[in-house]
Write an enzyme that holds these catalytic residues in place. Structure first.
Site, PDB file in Angstrom:
ATOM      1  N   ARG A  52       0.779  -1.191   0.081  1.00 46.90           N
ATOM      2  CA  ARG A  52       0.109   0.029  -0.048  1.00 46.90           C
ATOM      3  C   ARG A  52       0.905   1.309   0.071  1.00 46.90           C
ATOM      4  O   ARG A  52       2.127   1.121   0.289  1.00 46.90           O
ATOM      5  CB  ARG A  52      -1.012  -0.086   1.092  1.00 46.90           C
ATOM      6  CG  ARG A  52      -0.654  -0.863   2.420  1.00 46.90           C
ATOM      7  CD  ARG A  52       0.321  -0.241   3.033  1.00 46.90           C
ATOM      8  NE  ARG A  52       0.281   1.023   3.384  1.00 46.90           N
ATOM      9  CZ  ARG A  52       1.152   2.081   3.605  1.00 46.90           C
ATOM     10  NH1 ARG A  52       2.334   1.838   3.559  1.00 46.90           N
ATOM     11  NH2 ARG A  52       1.011   3.282   3.867  1.00 46.90           N
ATOM     12  N   GLY A  53       0.364   2.335  -0.003  1.00 47.12           N
ATOM     13  CA  GLY A  53       0.935   3.644  -0.437  1.00 47.12           C
ATOM     14  C   GLY A  53       1.032   4.060  -1.594  1.00 47.12           C
ATOM     15  O   GLY A  53       1.436   2.915  -2.693  1.00 47.12           O
ATOM     16  N   ALA A  54       0.860   5.331  -2.154  1.00 45.47           N
ATOM     17  CA  ALA A  54       0.644   5.428  -3.546  1.00 45.47           C
ATOM     18  C   ALA A  54       1.746   5.174  -4.514  1.00 45.47           C
ATOM     19  O   ALA A  54       1.567   4.437  -5.499  1.00 45.47           O
ATOM     20  CB  ALA A  54       0.065   6.913  -3.681  1.00 45.47           C
ATOM     21  N   ARG A  92      -7.563   0.117  -6.658  1.00 41.54           N
ATOM     22  CA  ARG A  92      -7.608   1.174  -5.503  1.00 41.54           C
ATOM     23  C   ARG A  92      -7.867   2.218  -6.325  1.00 41.54           C
ATOM     24  O   ARG A  92      -6.977   2.651  -7.151  1.00 41.54           O
ATOM     25  CB  ARG A  92      -6.508   1.188  -4.758  1.00 41.54           C
ATOM     26  CG  ARG A  92      -6.384  -0.269  -3.909  1.00 41.54           C
ATOM     27  CD  ARG A  92      -5.470  -0.034  -2.561  1.00 41.54           C
ATOM     28  NE  ARG A  92      -6.076   0.780  -1.771  1.00 41.54           N
ATOM     29  CZ  ARG A  92      -5.636   1.286  -0.588  1.00 41.54           C
ATOM     30  NH1 ARG A  92      -4.339   1.029  -0.378  1.00 41.54           N
ATOM     31  NH2 ARG A  92      -6.310   2.199   0.108  1.00 41.54           N
ATOM     32  N   GLN A 200      -1.562   2.007  10.089  1.00 42.21           N
ATOM     33  CA  GLN A 200      -0.538   2.140   9.358  1.00 42.21           C
ATOM     34  C   GLN A 200       0.617   2.864  10.241  1.00 42.21           C
ATOM     35  O   GLN A 200       1.724   2.626   9.967  1.00 42.21           O
ATOM     36  CB  GLN A 200      -0.746   2.899   7.922  1.00 42.21           C
ATOM     37  CG  GLN A 200      -1.508   2.159   6.940  1.00 42.21           C
ATOM     38  CD  GLN A 200      -2.893   2.399   6.802  1.00 42.21           C
ATOM     39  OE1 GLN A 200      -3.450   2.701   8.113  1.00 42.21           O
ATOM     40  NE2 GLN A 200      -3.686   2.233   5.722  1.00 42.21           N
ATOM     41  N   ASP A 241      -1.910  11.028  -1.641  1.00 41.40           N
ATOM     42  CA  ASP A 241      -2.348   9.963  -2.779  1.00 41.40           C
ATOM     43  C   ASP A 241      -2.661  10.927  -4.010  1.00 41.40           C
ATOM     44  O   ASP A 241      -2.795  10.330  -5.058  1.00 41.40           O
ATOM     45  CB  ASP A 241      -3.636   9.172  -2.242  1.00 41.40           C
ATOM     46  CG  ASP A 241      -3.371   8.188  -1.047  1.00 41.40           C
ATOM     47  OD1 ASP A 241      -2.944   8.902   0.148  1.00 41.40           O
ATOM     48  OD2 ASP A 241      -2.744   7.159  -1.449  1.00 41.40           O
ATOM     49  N   ASN A 251      -5.358  12.458   1.177  1.00 42.05           N
ATOM     50  CA  ASN A 251      -4.509  11.485   1.695  1.00 42.05           C
ATOM     51  C   ASN A 251      -5.274  10.714   3.031  1.00 42.05           C
ATOM     52  O   ASN A 251      -6.229  10.971   2.867  1.00 42.05           O
ATOM     53  CB  ASN A 251      -3.504  12.277   2.312  1.00 42.05           C
ATOM     54  CG  ASN A 251      -2.109  11.472   3.063  1.00 42.05           C
ATOM     55  OD1 ASN A 251      -1.713  10.568   2.222  1.00 42.05           O
ATOM     56  ND2 ASN A 251      -1.697  11.746   4.410  1.00 42.05           N
ATOM     57  N   LYS A 252      -4.455   9.888   3.561  1.00 36.50           N
ATOM     58  CA  LYS A 252      -5.313   8.863   4.552  1.00 36.50           C
ATOM     59  C   LYS A 252      -6.321   9.738   5.273  1.00 36.50           C
ATOM     60  O   LYS A 252      -6.023  10.783   5.993  1.00 36.50           O
ATOM     61  CB  LYS A 252      -4.034   8.223   5.210  1.00 36.50           C
ATOM     62  CG  LYS A 252      -4.593   7.490   6.481  1.00 36.50           C
ATOM     63  CD  LYS A 252      -5.375   6.362   5.809  1.00 36.50           C
ATOM     64  CE  LYS A 252      -4.716   5.602   4.628  1.00 36.50           C
ATOM     65  NZ  LYS A 252      -5.909   4.772   3.844  1.00 36.50           N
TER      66      LYS A 252
END
Ligand code: MRU
Length: 340
Positions: A52-54, A92, A200, A241, A251-252
């Site tokens: 995960r993570g862009a 995603r 995370q 993101d 973002n998150k």
């Protein structure tokens, strides 16, 4: 900045014709790899947040297409490669890097497998290079902020994981200022939001930073306000993101809360992201916000914490308007949004 030995967040293993990923679902207790042998395995890994993570998602998708091309035995490459590409695009929706990577590769599909492999490798090389350059820009930023603070002691506050586990594995994005400050003799501390519901921050960032010898403290997301009010953090650094053209940032989930409270308590708020995360979106025309399985909120591990009678909302990301952001750091430089 000289690169550290990279963390092998995602790698293509030529001999095995496989994509090897650190299985981030298992961290921090267990460090183990997930091996994807097909493009379907790669799509599964992205969708289920094994990776995960862009930027790491973009790299993994690129390697998914490389794997597809490298192992292709069918008769209609162009048709089947487009299907593989669509499968990866459906994993995603929010992070830009996935679509940027796949759009680049799409242009090579009609030229055959070798061209797809080449395009996939180009995506990865570019992300790696951006990450290196972000570290250089981050050092400039650390020098600037240290001068403004009048001290060589900096407490960084971060959210989610925009670290080496979210990128190719060199410096991360939001963690780049933390790592370079640490390497360059600053006295560095980190405050890490737990980041419900996938955790995370607690599981990944706290592990990453403490393994690197950085003084790390995890707080529950509910403590963000008090921590900022007490002046525990000197600067907030987060990843993205998508960075929209009006400099609003997706973002998150929880980033907007953190930014709002940072502004209220005069703590600089900084977004760190490569331009592969930049997009034509705006605050009024935002990117799609992923909603994930409600079980991520309803359960903690296997224990149900929300009764069946209540609904659950599980937005994975939020949008922070540009007015709450002071700087965006990319590989191109330090972009002033609302400079301090
Ligand atoms: O849902 P995740 O874990 O993929 O979300 C990750 C984030 O929001 C990160 O901050 C962002 O992708 C930047 S990673 C360098």
């Amino acid at each position: 900045m000289e690169s550290p030995r990279p963390l092998d967040t995602v790698r293509y293993i030529e001999e095995q014709k496989a994509v090897k990923l650190i299985n981030q679902r298992k961290l921090p207790e267990t460090f183990e790899y997930f091996t994807a042998k097909t493009v379907e395995d790669v799509a599964y890994a992205i969708k289920n947040m094994i990776v995960r993570g862009a930027p790491a998602i973009g790299i993994t998708a690129a390697y998914g297409m490389k794997l597809f091309a490298d192992t292709y035995k069918g008769k209609d490459f162009e048709h089947d490669a487009r299907r593989a590409l669509e499968l990866l695009k459906r994993t995603r929706p929010t992070g830009k890097n996935l679509f940027r990577a796949l759009n680049h590769i799409e242009k090579a599909i009609d030229k055959g497998p070798e061209a797809v492999i080449k395009a996939a490798d180009e995506v990865v090389e570019k992300e790696k290079e951006y990450e290196r350059r972000i570290a250089d820009r981050s050092l400039k930023f650390v020098e600037m902020i240290s001068e403004k603070l009048g001290k060589k002691e900096i407490t960084f506050h971060t959210h989610c994981n925009a670290g080496r586990l979210a990128t190719y594995g060199l410096f991360g994005t939001a963690t780049a200022p933390i790592y370079v400050a640490h390497r360059n003799g600053y006295r560095v501390r980190a405050i890490v939001d737990e980041t419900r519901p996938v955790l995370q921050g607690a599981r990944l960032t706290a592990r990453e930073l403490s393994v690197a010898g950085i003084d790390t403290t995890v707080i529950p997301d509910t403590a963000i306000g008090l921590a900022l009010m007490k002046g525990l953090s000197d600067v907030v650094v987060v990843g993205a993101d998508r960075v929209c053209k009006d400099r609003s940032v997706t973002n998150k989930i929880g980033t907007y809360v953190l930014a709002t409270l940072a502004k209220r308590h005069n703590v600089p708020f900084v977004v760190v992201a490569p331009t592969s995360t930049f997009d034509e979106c705006t605050f009024d025309n935002p990117p799609p916000i992923e909603e994930r399985d409600e079980r991520e909120v309803r359960y903690i591990r296997d224990v149900k914490i929300v009764p069946d009678g209540a609904r659950v909302l599980n937005y994975a990301f939020d949008i922070t308007p540009a007015e709450l952001i002071n700087y965006v750091i990319s590989e191109k430089g330090i972009h002033e949004v609302n400079p301090i």
